[in-house]
Motif scaffolding. Sequence first.
Motif, PDB file in Angstrom:
ATOM      1  N   TYR A 203       0.828  -1.203   0.000  1.00 52.53           N
ATOM      2  CA  TYR A 203       0.000   0.000   0.000  1.00 52.53           C
ATOM      3  C   TYR A 203       0.868   1.261   0.000  1.00 52.53           C
ATOM      4  CZ  TYR A 203      -3.481   3.456   1.340  1.00 52.53           C
ATOM      5  OH  TYR A 203      -4.282   4.560   1.370  1.00 52.53           O
ATOM      6  N   ASP A 243      -8.258   4.830  -3.639  1.00 48.86           N
ATOM      7  CA  ASP A 243      -8.177   4.310  -2.270  1.00 48.86           C
ATOM      8  C   ASP A 243      -9.163   3.157  -2.060  1.00 48.86           C
ATOM      9  OD1 ASP A 243      -6.206   6.072  -1.581  1.00 48.86           O
ATOM     10  OD2 ASP A 243      -7.568   7.568  -0.731  1.00 48.86           O
ATOM     11  N   VAL A 244     -10.366   3.276  -2.621  1.00 49.53           N
ATOM     12  CA  VAL A 244     -11.354   2.205  -2.487  1.00 49.53           C
ATOM     13  C   VAL A 244     -10.858   0.934  -3.168  1.00 49.53           C
ATOM     14  CG1 VAL A 244     -13.682   1.459  -3.137  1.00 49.53           C
ATOM     15  CG2 VAL A 244     -13.319   3.753  -2.223  1.00 49.53           C
ATOM     16  N   SER A 245     -10.201   1.084  -4.309  1.00 53.04           N
ATOM     17  CA  SER A 245      -9.710  -0.095  -5.041  1.00 53.04           C
ATOM     18  C   SER A 245      -8.674  -0.873  -4.245  1.00 53.04           C
ATOM     19  CB  SER A 245      -9.107   0.336  -6.375  1.00 53.04           C
ATOM     20  OG  SER A 245      -7.860   1.006  -6.196  1.00 53.04           O
ATOM     21  N   GLU A 246      -7.986  -0.198  -3.321  1.00 48.61           N
ATOM     22  CA  GLU A 246      -6.926  -0.857  -2.555  1.00 48.61           C
ATOM     23  C   GLU A 246      -7.404  -1.418  -1.220  1.00 48.61           C
ATOM     24  OE1 GLU A 246      -3.682   1.925  -2.252  1.00 48.61           O
ATOM     25  OE2 GLU A 246      -2.864   1.224  -4.152  1.00 48.61           O
ATOM     26  N   THR A 247      -8.695  -1.356  -0.945  1.00 48.51           N
ATOM     27  CA  THR A 247      -9.196  -1.900   0.319  1.00 48.51           C
ATOM     28  C   THR A 247      -9.015  -3.411   0.410  1.00 48.51           C
ATOM     29  OG1 THR A 247     -11.435  -2.006  -0.627  1.00 48.51           O
ATOM     30  CG2 THR A 247     -10.878  -0.056   0.689  1.00 48.51           C
ATOM     31  N   GLY A 248      -8.762  -4.063  -0.703  1.00 47.17           N
ATOM     32  CA  GLY A 248      -8.541  -5.505  -0.676  1.00 47.17           C
ATOM     33  C   GLY A 248      -7.117  -5.908  -0.383  1.00 47.17           C
ATOM     34  N   SER A 340     -12.299  -5.847  -5.362  1.00 48.28           N
ATOM     35  CA  SER A 340     -12.313  -4.414  -5.016  1.00 48.28           C
ATOM     36  C   SER A 340     -11.728  -3.567  -6.130  1.00 48.28           C
ATOM     37  CB  SER A 340     -11.541  -4.183  -3.708  1.00 48.28           C
ATOM     38  OG  SER A 340     -10.154  -4.469  -3.878  1.00 48.28           O
ATOM     39  N   SER A 341     -10.687  -4.053  -6.795  1.00 52.10           N
ATOM     40  CA  SER A 341     -10.044  -3.275  -7.858  1.00 52.10           C
ATOM     41  C   SER A 341     -10.922  -3.194  -9.101  1.00 52.10           C
ATOM     42  CB  SER A 341      -8.692  -3.892  -8.209  1.00 52.10           C
ATOM     43  OG  SER A 341      -7.823  -3.871  -7.096  1.00 52.10           O
ATOM     44  N   THR A 344     -14.183  -1.189  -8.556  1.00 46.96           N
ATOM     45  CA  THR A 344     -13.922   0.254  -8.532  1.00 46.96           C
ATOM     46  C   THR A 344     -13.604   0.771  -9.921  1.00 46.96           C
ATOM     47  OG1 THR A 344     -13.035   0.023  -6.294  1.00 46.96           O
ATOM     48  CG2 THR A 344     -12.541   2.058  -7.456  1.00 46.96           C
TER      49      THR A 344
END
Length: 410
Positions: A203, A243-248, A340-341, A344
Amino acid sequence: MSLTRLLDDKSVQGLRCLAVAWRSMPAERDRPAVDDEQDLVFAGYCVFVDPPKPSAAQAIARLEAAGVRIKIISGDAAPVLRHIVESLDVPARGLLTGAEIAKLSDEALAAHAAKTDLFARVSPDQKTRIVRALQARGHTVGFIGDGINDAPAIKAADAGVSVDGASDVARAAADMILLEHDLEVVADGVAEGRRTYANIMKYIRMGTSSNFGNMLSMALASLFLPFLPLTPIQVLLNNLLYDVSETGIPFDNVNEREIARPHSWNMHELLRFSLIMGPLSSVFDIATFVVLLQGFGASAEVFRTGWFVESTVTQILVVFLIRTSLPAWVSWPNRVLVASSLATLGVALLLALSPLGSRLGFGALPWPILSIMAALGAGYLFMAEILKRIALPKWHSRARRYGRGLKAAG
């Protein structure tokens, strides 16, 4: 002499012995004194059996394989300690007794402790000296103990560990308290800690390189564009979606070789990664600018839409490449990260290319522009796969040992 031989025989069998003796006391004596411990009549030995758990051998083997050296520090006699090691079939180098440690200076102890794994008849202050000696040699030291005598060493260690049934003092001094009396928990904790660290670094690397590249592109674009490259709401949307795409990422898989050895924070490696991957994205951003302005004479709305699509697509998809030092087609990401990626990414394209985009300042993109944006994105991903081999740390070559593991046997 026969009592000493009996004691030695029991110790070799791994049995702990407590001598019991008595003597007559004057009737007027109401409390014992040190001088009373003489002229005693020996009654016998109380013999205690304290076998190690069978799972300890497997846990120690796992820790050794992970680059954590196990050292056993005990108040027991040397024969008892050797019996424990032999019963667990644990490879151990050298043995130092408390009497020998007392004769060593701190510098000499540091030299001996680095190549010694067994310490017998050790006093509480000597346990602390051993921890300090290893730290002086540059090692990160963990210490496990449960008694009052272990508290100073637990406090001095970089990672002090105790168990829930330990003495109050030991638990108060510990950084962590194990709820299960099993070394497997420690081995599991080491593996999980390294996996978590590896994902945190993913991250950080992605965030720093992406932000650096975006700021560089924005700065260059502002030099010759008569309008803002992206409006404030579009910049915020881009950051939010990324940022949302990296929540996984916390759920992502980690290559075995990345957690095979301990590793520590390395700002030089992070800076190198950002200085390579950040400008790479800026090169393709500039290519996008040239195509949109010189090739198509795009308006402000079309320009912003084209760059937003190119920037968002490359930022999100490159995650699958730079998450691992292995080729992307060899190391597969976790399903959560994929979901998630891609989800998004779908939302980003919907907002930019659908009629909803007009509310956010986006314009319709002709198919020729979309095709070239796709080609530029593919080219960026191809170059990122090649350059990541220079930018990412070489985990397979980092076989240095950063730490030592210590276990207090008693």
